[in-house]
Design a protein around this motif. Structure first.
Motif, PDB file in Angstrom:
ATOM      1  N   SER A  10      12.647  12.128   3.565  1.00  0.00           N
ATOM      2  CA  SER A  10      11.220  12.585   3.073  1.00  0.00           C
ATOM      3  C   SER A  10      10.580  11.697   2.336  1.00  0.00           C
ATOM      4  CB  SER A  10      11.579  13.898   2.423  1.00  0.00           C
ATOM      5  OG  SER A  10      10.329  14.562   1.923  1.00  0.00           O
ATOM      6  N   LEU A  11       9.428  11.273   2.586  1.00  0.00           N
ATOM      7  CA  LEU A  11       8.821  10.340   1.771  1.00  0.00           C
ATOM      8  C   LEU A  11       8.075  11.073   0.775  1.00  0.00           C
ATOM      9  CD1 LEU A  11       6.258   8.120   4.117  1.00  0.00           C
ATOM     10  CD2 LEU A  11       8.000   7.277   2.516  1.00  0.00           C
ATOM     11  N   ALA A  12       7.934  12.388   0.839  1.00  0.00           N
ATOM     12  CA  ALA A  12       7.551  13.197  -0.236  1.00  0.00           C
ATOM     13  C   ALA A  12       8.413  13.196  -1.460  1.00  0.00           C
ATOM     14  CB  ALA A  12       7.201  14.859   0.285  1.00  0.00           C
ATOM     15  N   LYS A  13       9.722  13.208  -1.149  1.00  0.00           N
ATOM     16  CA  LYS A  13      10.751  13.009  -1.979  1.00  0.00           C
ATOM     17  C   LYS A  13      11.035  11.695  -2.715  1.00  0.00           C
ATOM     18  CE  LYS A  13      12.950  17.403  -0.436  1.00  0.00           C
ATOM     19  NZ  LYS A  13      14.192  17.739  -0.072  1.00  0.00           N
ATOM     20  N   GLU A  14      10.690  10.671  -1.920  1.00  0.00           N
ATOM     21  CA  GLU A  14      11.123   9.361  -2.162  1.00  0.00           C
ATOM     22  C   GLU A  14      10.050   8.730  -2.951  1.00  0.00           C
ATOM     23  OE1 GLU A  14      13.241   6.940   0.516  1.00  0.00           O
ATOM     24  OE2 GLU A  14      14.514   8.416   1.133  1.00  0.00           O
ATOM     25  N   LEU A  55      -7.086   4.299   4.860  1.00  0.00           N
ATOM     26  CA  LEU A  55      -6.699   5.670   5.048  1.00  0.00           C
ATOM     27  C   LEU A  55      -5.749   5.877   4.074  1.00  0.00           C
ATOM     28  CD1 LEU A  55      -5.829   5.136   8.904  1.00  0.00           C
ATOM     29  CD2 LEU A  55      -7.356   6.683   7.785  1.00  0.00           C
ATOM     30  N   VAL A  56      -5.886   7.046   3.694  1.00  0.00           N
ATOM     31  CA  VAL A  56      -4.933   7.779   2.520  1.00  0.00           C
ATOM     32  C   VAL A  56      -4.370   9.011   3.017  1.00  0.00           C
ATOM     33  CG1 VAL A  56      -4.811   8.862   0.277  1.00  0.00           C
ATOM     34  CG2 VAL A  56      -6.409   6.881   0.576  1.00  0.00           C
ATOM     35  N   LEU A  57      -2.942   9.316   3.192  1.00  0.00           N
ATOM     36  CA  LEU A  57      -2.323  10.085   3.758  1.00  0.00           C
ATOM     37  C   LEU A  57      -1.197  10.455   2.746  1.00  0.00           C
ATOM     38  CD1 LEU A  57      -1.378  12.227   6.101  1.00  0.00           C
ATOM     39  CD2 LEU A  57      -0.196  10.184   7.142  1.00  0.00           C
ATOM     40  N   VAL A  58      -1.640  12.116   2.328  1.00  0.00           N
ATOM     41  CA  VAL A  58      -0.737  12.441   1.145  1.00  0.00           C
ATOM     42  C   VAL A  58       0.499  13.291   1.681  1.00  0.00           C
ATOM     43  CG1 VAL A  58      -0.766  14.227  -0.408  1.00  0.00           C
ATOM     44  CG2 VAL A  58      -2.805  12.958  -0.168  1.00  0.00           C
ATOM     45  N   GLN A  59       1.467  12.747   1.266  1.00  0.00           N
ATOM     46  CA  GLN A  59       3.040  13.114   1.544  1.00  0.00           C
ATOM     47  C   GLN A  59       3.309  14.303   0.718  1.00  0.00           C
ATOM     48  OE1 GLN A  59       4.613  11.594   4.282  1.00  0.00           O
ATOM     49  NE2 GLN A  59       2.265  11.382   4.433  1.00  0.00           N
ATOM     50  N   GLY A  96       0.997  15.091 -10.034  1.00  0.00           N
ATOM     51  CA  GLY A  96       1.873  14.288  -9.369  1.00  0.00           C
ATOM     52  C   GLY A  96       1.631  14.291  -7.924  1.00  0.00           C
ATOM     53  N   CYS A  97       1.752  12.974  -7.429  1.00  0.00           N
ATOM     54  CA  CYS A  97       1.368  12.768  -6.064  1.00  0.00           C
ATOM     55  C   CYS A  97       2.224  11.515  -5.284  1.00  0.00           C
ATOM     56  CB  CYS A  97       0.028  12.540  -5.834  1.00  0.00           C
ATOM     57  SG  CYS A  97      -0.416  12.517  -4.147  1.00  0.00           S
ATOM     58  N   GLY A  98       2.356  11.833  -4.126  1.00  0.00           N
ATOM     59  CA  GLY A  98       3.105  10.578  -3.237  1.00  0.00           C
ATOM     60  C   GLY A  98       2.078  10.522  -2.023  1.00  0.00           C
ATOM     61  N   TYR A  99       1.661   9.087  -1.689  1.00  0.00           N
ATOM     62  CA  TYR A  99       0.748   8.963  -0.728  1.00  0.00           C
ATOM     63  C   TYR A  99       0.946   7.706  -0.019  1.00  0.00           C
ATOM     64  CZ  TYR A  99      -2.289   6.505  -3.675  1.00  0.00           C
ATOM     65  OH  TYR A  99      -3.188   5.654  -4.385  1.00  0.00           O
ATOM     66  N   VAL A 100       0.580   7.690   1.434  1.00  0.00           N
ATOM     67  CA  VAL A 100       0.582   6.459   2.175  1.00  0.00           C
ATOM     68  C   VAL A 100      -1.042   6.060   2.172  1.00  0.00           C
ATOM     69  CG1 VAL A 100       1.139   5.433   4.372  1.00  0.00           C
ATOM     70  CG2 VAL A 100       2.630   6.947   3.185  1.00  0.00           C
ATOM     71  N   GLU A 101      -1.248   4.578   1.912  1.00  0.00           N
ATOM     72  CA  GLU A 101      -2.267   4.020   2.259  1.00  0.00           C
ATOM     73  C   GLU A 101      -2.127   2.715   3.274  1.00  0.00           C
ATOM     74  OE1 GLU A 101      -4.895   2.896  -1.455  1.00  0.00           O
ATOM     75  OE2 GLU A 101      -4.259   0.787  -0.748  1.00  0.00           O
TER      76      GLU A 101
END
Length: 218
Positions: A10-14, A55-59, A96-101
């Protein structure tokens, strides 16, 4: 970030930052590969402008994209936005947030659904179709491709390999991913990584949607 291929994760957790910090790391090896960002609660990255869209993709968590004029756009997990060209944009989060760019570059081709500043929920962009696999290309350039796929129950992709590394984003339902002789169950909200040349297949015993971020070689 050293993401091991061949496992469900899970990218959301990592993608988690220490308190008061922001963290960025490459998610694949090639230059120009997607970046993973983690912002601790109450942190921000100040507004900057770029000559190419991103592109910004929120996890996980909640992210605000904000401009120099104070206007803000809020994204939650599973949502995506494209940043405008040559316009200052910053990011911040209260919880708090995790995202992919992904830097799309100058020559990127984008689906007409993608418009700068608009928030899209990936799982809602394509339907299921009885007895079929539905595919949608969202964006691509010489170094990467982002595509969506929906699988009706009983559908799947036969074993194959790709020239670059790839990350699967499970958006809805569940499926079985076969990778190098082992099977892995993946559910909505989870991820899976393929190494370049890794033999894999997808089997959807139930309806399943996913996004695939593929890097096109080294």
């Amino acid at each position: 970030m050293d993401i091991e291929a061949g496992r469900t994760f899970s990218l959301a957790k990592e993608l988690v930052a220490p308190p008061g910090c922001t963290v960025s790391s490459k998610l694949a090896r090639p230059d120009g590969a997607p970046l993973g960002f983690a912002l601790a609660a109450g942190t921000d990255i100040s507004a900057e402008s770029y000559a190419t869209p991103k592109l910004v993709l929120v996890q996980g968590g909640t992210l605000e994209l904000y401009g120099s004029g104070g206007e803000a756009t809020t994204l939650g997990a599973g949502e995506l936005a494209v940043t405008p060209i040559d316009v200052p944009v910053g990011v911040r989060t209260g919880v708090g947030c995790g995202y992919v760019e992904v830097n799309l570059g100058r020559e990127a081709q984008m689906n007409e659904m993608l418009k700068a500043g608009e928030v899209l929920r990936l799982a809602d962009l394509l339907p299921y179709q009885d007895g079929s696999i539905v595919n949608m290309d969202l964006a691509h350039n010489a170094g990467m491709k982002l595509a969506l796929m929906s699988f009706d129950a009983g559908q799947g992709l036969s074993e194959h390999s790709a020239p670059g590394e790839a990350i699967v984003f499970a958006l809805d339902g569940e499926a079985t991913i076969g990778y190098e002789g082992e099977e892995h169950l993946i559910h909505a909200g989870e991820n899976f990584k393929f190494d370049a040349g890794g033999r894999h297949y997808v089997r959807a015993d139930k309806r399943f949607k996913m996004a695939l971020l593929l890097t096109l070689g080294e």
